[in-house]
Motif scaffolding. Sequence first.
Motif, short mmCIF file in Angstrom:
data_model
loop_
_atom_site.label_atom_id
_atom_site.label_comp_id
_atom_site.label_asym_id
_atom_site.label_seq_id
_atom_site.Cartn_x
_atom_site.Cartn_y
_atom_site.Cartn_z
N VAL A 1 0.86 -1.18 0.00
CA VAL A 1 0.00 0.00 0.00
C VAL A 1 0.90 1.24 0.00
O VAL A 1 1.80 1.37 0.82
CB VAL A 1 -0.92 0.02 1.24
CG1 VAL A 1 -1.72 1.33 1.30
CG2 VAL A 1 -1.87 -1.17 1.20
N GLY A 2 0.64 2.16 -0.92
CA GLY A 2 1.47 3.35 -1.02
C GLY A 2 2.79 3.07 -1.70
O GLY A 2 3.02 1.98 -2.26
N GLN A 3 3.70 4.06 -1.70
CA GLN A 3 5.04 3.95 -2.29
C GLN A 3 4.98 3.54 -3.77
O GLN A 3 5.88 2.86 -4.27
CB GLN A 3 5.91 2.95 -1.51
CG GLN A 3 5.94 3.16 -0.02
CD GLN A 3 6.42 4.55 0.41
OE1 GLN A 3 6.99 5.29 -0.38
NE2 GLN A 3 6.16 4.90 1.66
N GLN A 4 3.94 3.99 -4.46
CA GLN A 4 3.78 3.59 -5.86
C GLN A 4 4.87 4.17 -6.75
O GLN A 4 5.20 3.59 -7.79
CB GLN A 4 2.40 4.02 -6.36
CG GLN A 4 1.26 3.28 -5.69
CD GLN A 4 1.36 1.77 -5.85
OE1 GLN A 4 1.23 1.25 -6.94
NE2 GLN A 4 1.63 1.06 -4.75
N ASP A 5 5.47 5.28 -6.34
CA ASP A 5 6.56 5.85 -7.13
C ASP A 5 7.82 5.01 -7.02
O ASP A 5 8.72 5.12 -7.87
CB ASP A 5 6.88 7.27 -6.65
CG ASP A 5 5.78 8.26 -7.02
OD1 ASP A 5 4.97 7.93 -7.90
OD2 ASP A 5 5.73 9.34 -6.42
N VAL A 6 7.90 4.20 -5.96
CA VAL A 6 9.08 3.37 -5.74
C VAL A 6 8.89 1.97 -6.29
O VAL A 6 9.77 1.42 -6.97
CB VAL A 6 9.42 3.30 -4.23
CG1 VAL A 6 10.53 2.29 -3.95
CG2 VAL A 6 9.81 4.68 -3.73
N ILE A 7 7.73 1.36 -6.02
CA ILE A 7 7.54 -0.05 -6.35
C ILE A 7 6.18 -0.33 -6.96
O ILE A 7 5.69 -1.44 -6.95
CB ILE A 7 7.80 -0.92 -5.10
CG1 ILE A 7 8.14 -2.35 -5.48
CG2 ILE A 7 6.63 -0.81 -4.10
CD1 ILE A 7 8.74 -3.16 -4.36
N GLY A 8 5.54 0.71 -7.52
CA GLY A 8 4.27 0.51 -8.21
C GLY A 8 4.44 -0.22 -9.52
O GLY A 8 5.56 -0.35 -10.04
N PRO A 9 3.35 -0.72 -10.10
CA PRO A 9 3.43 -1.53 -11.33
C PRO A 9 4.12 -0.85 -12.50
O PRO A 9 4.63 -1.53 -13.40
CB PRO A 9 1.95 -1.80 -11.64
CG PRO A 9 1.25 -1.72 -10.32
CD PRO A 9 1.98 -0.64 -9.56
N HIS A 10 4.15 0.49 -12.50
CA HIS A 10 4.76 1.21 -13.63
C HIS A 10 6.26 1.40 -13.46
O HIS A 10 6.93 1.89 -14.37
CB HIS A 10 4.10 2.58 -13.78
CG HIS A 10 4.38 3.50 -12.64
ND1 HIS A 10 3.77 3.35 -11.42
CD2 HIS A 10 5.23 4.56 -12.52
CE1 HIS A 10 4.21 4.29 -10.60
NE2 HIS A 10 5.09 5.04 -11.24
N THR A 11 6.83 1.03 -12.30
CA THR A 11 8.23 1.31 -12.02
C THR A 11 9.15 0.21 -12.56
O THR A 11 8.76 -0.95 -12.71
CB THR A 11 8.48 1.45 -10.51
OG1 THR A 11 8.18 0.20 -9.86
CG2 THR A 11 7.60 2.55 -9.92
N ALA A 12 10.39 0.61 -12.81
CA ALA A 12 11.39 -0.36 -13.28
C ALA A 12 11.66 -1.42 -12.22
O ALA A 12 11.86 -2.60 -12.55
CB ALA A 12 12.68 0.37 -13.64
N LEU A 13 11.65 -1.00 -10.93
CA LEU A 13 11.93 -1.97 -9.86
C LEU A 13 10.87 -3.07 -9.82
O LEU A 13 11.20 -4.26 -9.69
CB LEU A 13 11.98 -1.24 -8.51
CG LEU A 13 12.30 -2.11 -7.27
CD1 LEU A 13 13.63 -2.82 -7.44
CD2 LEU A 13 12.30 -1.24 -6.02
N TYR A 14 9.62 -2.70 -9.94
CA TYR A 14 8.52 -3.68 -9.96
C TYR A 14 8.71 -4.67 -11.10
O TYR A 14 8.60 -5.89 -10.92
CB TYR A 14 7.20 -2.93 -10.10
CG TYR A 14 5.97 -3.81 -10.21
CD1 TYR A 14 5.21 -4.10 -9.09
CD2 TYR A 14 5.55 -4.31 -11.44
CE1 TYR A 14 4.06 -4.89 -9.18
CE2 TYR A 14 4.42 -5.10 -11.56
CZ TYR A 14 3.67 -5.38 -10.44
OH TYR A 14 2.54 -6.17 -10.53
#
Length: 428
Positions: free
Chosen positions: A19-32
């Motif tokens: 929950v939250g932190q979508q800029d870090v590990i959201g579906p659109h991120t490279a890390l995800y």
Amino acid sequence: MHNEPLAFRMRPRTIDEVVGQQDVIGPHTALYKMIHNGHVPSMLLYGDPGIGKTSIAHAIAGTSNLPFIALNATTSGKKDVEDVVKEARMTGKVLLFLDEIHRFNKLQQDALLPHVESGSIVLIGATTENPFHDVNPAIRSRCGEIKQLKRLTHEDIVKLLETALNDPKRGLGRQEIDISQKQIERIAEGTNGDARKALTMLESIVIASDEEDGKYIVEDQMIEQMIKRVGVFGDKKGSHFFNLLSALQKSVRGSDVNAAMYYLAHLLENGDLTAVTRRLLVMAYEDIGLANPAVGGHVLAACQAADRLGLPEARIPLAQAVAEMCLSEKSNSAYKAIDAATSAINKGLTGDIPMHLRDAHYAGSAELGHGGYIYPHDTPIGSFGGWADQEYLPKELQKTEFYIPVIAGEEKKFAGIYEKLKSFRKKK
């Protein structure tokens, strides 16, 4: 009731449950995408307590299916690290979550770093301190990702609380709880983006509530008591504390009274009055400066009053000082001038003190060539006082200007005098 705390039980099992932190590990991120494609890079997670560092590490472990080991740098020794290395040799690769990584000592590093570099150990380090200040460069260089996490939003916390209330296996869904949406919103509001505090508070409120016919009845008064008891403020002297000091100064510099009052209140709730008064005094001279020289004395008086009064009354003179600084004209010319002079000295732009400025109050000084100083008070000009046309800077720096006036407030007058005196200088 479960034995484990609610905050522990509700940790996300995969990165899709975060929950939250979508800029870090959201579906659109490279890390995800990397993690879902089977690659987990070593990384540092930096942020305030309770915003998801440990949860993200567990979620990454659950998604990647790598063998997972969790250590705390404050309690783990070299043997614990050696055990991780042994596990990595046996399984081929392990995911090590190291909390409080900024406390990692050299022996632990020496045992671990080669294996992080080779990839047999994937390191996820968590810290509440700025990694560029407090984490050893050797660790940082081996972590391809440094992610700064943000406090969860009000909506994130509400979602987390609702999930916990409705989850029958890990949460409180098997219990009948009479709690309104407004009460859930209040709990979220009272925990300042800290997920762990929010879930812990919810569990404590339910346990402390009266039970009627098998149903827990949540009262507003109980919520307010828990909010007051738990508190919502950052750790004193942590990175968040220094960020608050920075935010206070920048808000004053930007003349935003409301923001400055918010950050002042936040800082005073931490209880470190000395750090706050020191910063306010610096601000009076750094940011208000010659535009309103009286402010320095006003702020000093307010800080002395605050020290004598102590908290909570200290907030009153400090609030007045902050409001005055916000609404005052501002100039940084004096501090910029001293920094420019210091920079010149450090660059080697120095020279001999002119002979007429050197000490001439002893026998033999004339033989050394000292003397010739003109006493400015003997040559008054208008209402300004005394002034004499003579050089004060070393010969190598003559005509150098470190001071550049700001045309604001009282400094308008000083700027006019400065330019007038320059015009009196002889053409050489």
